[in-house]
Design an enzyme around this catalytic site. Structure first.
Site, PDB file in Angstrom:
ATOM      1  N   ASP A   1       0.577   4.031  -3.045  1.00  0.00           N
ATOM      2  CA  ASP A   1       0.122   5.402  -2.818  1.00  0.00           C
ATOM      3  C   ASP A   1       1.184   6.423  -3.183  1.00  0.00           C
ATOM      4  OD1 ASP A   1      -2.206   4.306  -1.949  1.00  0.00           O
ATOM      5  OD2 ASP A   1      -1.951   4.791   0.163  1.00  0.00           O
TER       6      ASP A   1
ATOM      7  N   GLU B   1       0.822  -1.208   0.000  1.00  0.00           N
ATOM      8  CA  GLU B   1       0.000   0.000   0.000  1.00  0.00           C
ATOM      9  C   GLU B   1       0.857   1.259   0.000  1.00  0.00           C
ATOM     10  OE1 GLU B   1      -2.793   2.142  -0.797  1.00  0.00           O
ATOM     11  OE2 GLU B   1      -3.560   0.194  -0.196  1.00  0.00           O
TER      12      GLU B   1
ATOM     13  N   SER C   1      -8.017   1.257  -3.346  1.00  0.00           N
ATOM     14  CA  SER C   1      -6.876   1.920  -2.728  1.00  0.00           C
ATOM     15  C   SER C   1      -5.911   2.433  -3.791  1.00  0.00           C
ATOM     16  CB  SER C   1      -6.154   0.959  -1.776  1.00  0.00           C
ATOM     17  OG  SER C   1      -5.808  -0.230  -2.439  1.00  0.00           O
TER      18      SER C   1
ATOM     19  N   ASP D   1     -24.458   5.830  -9.531  1.00  0.00           N
ATOM     20  CA  ASP D   1     -24.789   4.473  -9.102  1.00  0.00           C
ATOM     21  C   ASP D   1     -23.866   4.090  -7.947  1.00  0.00           C
ATOM     22  OD1 ASP D   1     -22.340   2.952 -10.175  1.00  0.00           O
ATOM     23  OD2 ASP D   1     -23.094   3.865 -12.008  1.00  0.00           O
TER      24      ASP D   1
END
Length: 572
Positions: A292, A288, A485, A553
């Site tokens: 990022d 992660e 993410s 939606d």
């Protein structure tokens, strides 16, 4: 109303005098209650009376409704106050406890020989340490030891607690009490390194724009993101990181050499440690952090990126540092203009009272001009029960004051990614800014998944971006990653680049996006009308989910952004 510094001074002036526990307030009122521990927890027995626990008290704020009113005034493009963000002092005056609350809490602390610590810039959060037995008496409760069956982790919690008459109306909640611990759930679908899922991407495949995976050049082409460097150094982009998800400088350099050869490969990012967080370069990554940082630095050319890295010394008791991060950033005189977070929890895992306190912290960031973005989740509509007939919203995407980012896949055209989190909150009603868009969806889809969700709740995601086949570099290889993410930092990078253009034109940053998105901004987004979200709540269970459709939606929100259209819409 008084400031946090005044609160500290009042408490520390004298020596507290203990009051016998047997003379507690004659009137207690149940403040929070839950029927049972959440699934996966078993009660071991009473917590030892002599064991010390740390409790956090959220004090009643001076003007919480004024805070929200101000947020909408500065965020609604039709408002005369649009873009006129509040200062740190102005926000703290709305949030700081009133004098009556300060006096009542100080008297209670003194009466019970308790020492406190201030946890928030405005003084609306404090903590105390005391033995379990004393906590049982002071809050008319019985703390117990609970074990999380799968992990074997034990924690001290209760199913209900009360407030004495002297604190009623002055304390909004005590924590941790009825909210049980859980770990941040939103992570990319492929950990790094290793695992049968991964396949190393060859160098020759990197020449393709989108056909062999999602890369920086792919996103630049798909969303028309420019190579032009940003010029305003106070236009900061914040990224949330957690321990175990370090971002490696050397791996970023290799990533930039591959995908941004026009940039200085030494382009870097700043790190702010929170709760003892350290971006340790010698620790392995779970991907992660790499995802990022590589995509914010790689997409938001020359925008200063700061990694807010949260450690294990959490002060927010079971919130894993979410509130600590918000308070740490709120304490700054100059905030990042965008904050992206790729982690979240199940809505039901956190009490509404605690959820709302954190949501209000994000409102404080928004009213000061920060766009707060959260990945919507990677489990479709979520599982509220084992057969999937009840859906489970995610937190903080359920908060009306953040922008929730869902996911898409493919590229010509894009379609909904099956894992894209989305649905309807059971805690928050639908905010007015999205009423028309969501009502239009419900009018034509009212029978879809009927009874599985709260149709009157805050709907999410708000927008979306690609969430499939993101290529990151780490440990000598390139790896594919899936998840919202990846979508959230992509959108954050686009917003940061737009903010740079706004600042150069002498205009304020976009701030809290949602009122503008639903009123005007959607025109700069590509509506995603095919695909669906899907989740199986048991191994052999039936898949459930929402379908993408024309307009908003609960899979892709209002759609995916185009940078050039955003500039045109904003007359830049």
């Amino acid at each position: 109303m008084v400031s946090a510094s005044a609160f500290v001074a009042f408490v520390c002036l004298g020596v507290a005098v203990a009051n016998p526990l047997g003379t507690r307030s004659p009137t207690f009122q149940v403040h929070e209650r839950r029927e049972a521990a959440p699934p996966g927890f078993t009660q071991v027995g009473p917590a030892p009376a002599e064991q010390t626990i740390r409790l956090r008290l959220a004090l009643a704020q001076s003007d919480p409704s004024g805070l929200i009113d101000s947020l909408y005034q500065v965020s609604d493009p039709d408002s005369a106050s649009y873009g006129r963000y509040l200062s740190k002092d102005e926000v703290e005056r709305l949030v700081a406890p009133q004098t009556a609350t300060v006096n009542a809490v100080n008297a209670w602390l003194k009466e019970n020989d308790l020492v406190h610590q201030i946890l928030s810039p405005a003084g609306d959060w404090i903590s105390i340490e005391l033995p379990v037995g004393k906590a049982n008496d002071l809050f008319d409760t019985e703390f117990s030891v609970y074990r999380q069956v799968v992990l074997g982790v034990v924690s001290i919690r209760t199913l209900a607690y009360s407030l004495p008459e002297s604190l009623q109306g002055h304390v909004d909640l005590v924590h941790p009490t009825i909210s049980f611990p859980t770990s941040p759930a939103l992570k990319p679908s492929s950990p790094l390194p290793g695992g049968a899922y991964h396949s190393t991407i060859s160098r020759r495949d990197l020449q393709s724009v989108c056909g062999n995976g999602t890369t920086v050049p792919c996103l630049q082409e798909l969303y028309n993101i420019p190579l032009t460097p940003a010029v305003n150094k106070d236009n900061q982009l914040g990224v949330t990181g957690f321990i175990g998800d370090s971002a490696h400088y050397a791996w970023l350099e290799t990533f930039l050499e591959t995908y941004r050869p026009d940039m200085d490969p030494g382009t870097n990012f700043s790190v702010v440690g929170i709760d003892g967080g350290v971006n340790d370069q010698n620790e392995p990554s779970e991907s992660e952090g790499e995802l990022d940082i590589q995509y914010t630095v790689g997409l938001a050319t020359d925008v200063p990126v700061t990694l807010y890295f949260i450690g294990l010394d959490n002060q927010d008791g079971g919130l894993d540092g979410f509130l600590d991060e918000a308070n740490a950033i709120l304490a700054l005189d100059q905030l990042p203009h965008v904050l992206t977070t790729s982690y979240g929890l199940e809505e039901s895992s956190v009490s509404f009272a605690l959820t709302d306190k954190l949501c209000q912290a994000y409102a404080q960031l928004g009213v000061r001009g920060t766009s707060v973005l959260f990945a919507s989740g990677d489990s479709g509509p979520g599982c509220g029960n084992d057969d999937g007939t009840v859906f489970q919203p995610t937190f903080p995407s359920n908060c009306p004051f953040v922008t929730s980012v869902g996911g898409t896949q493919s590229f010509s055209p894009e379609e909904a990614w099956s894992g894209s989190g989305g649905g309807f909150s059971n805690y928050y009603p639908r905010p007015a800014y999205q009423d028309a868009a969501v009502s239009s969806y419900l009018k034509t889809h009212s029978e879809d998944n009927e009874g599985a969700y709260n149709a009157s709740g805050r709907a999410f995601p708000d927008i979306a971006a690609k969430a499939d086949k993101f290529t990151i570099y780490g440990g000598g290889s390139y790896y594919p990653i899936y998840g919202t993410s990846a979508a959230s930092p992509t959108v954050a990078s686009i917003v940061a680049l737009v903010n740079d253009r706004l600042e150069s034109a002498g205009r304020p940053p976009l701030g809290f996006l949602n009122p503008w998105l639903y009123k005007q901004g959607y025109k700069a987004f590509t509506d995603i009308t095919t695909g669906n979200s899907s989740v199986r709540c048991t191994t052999n269970g039936i898949a459930h989910g929402f379908n993408a459709s024309v307009g908003w939606d609960p899979v892709t929100g209002l759609g995916t952004p185009r940078f050039d259209r955003l500039l045109g819409l904003l007359n830049l």
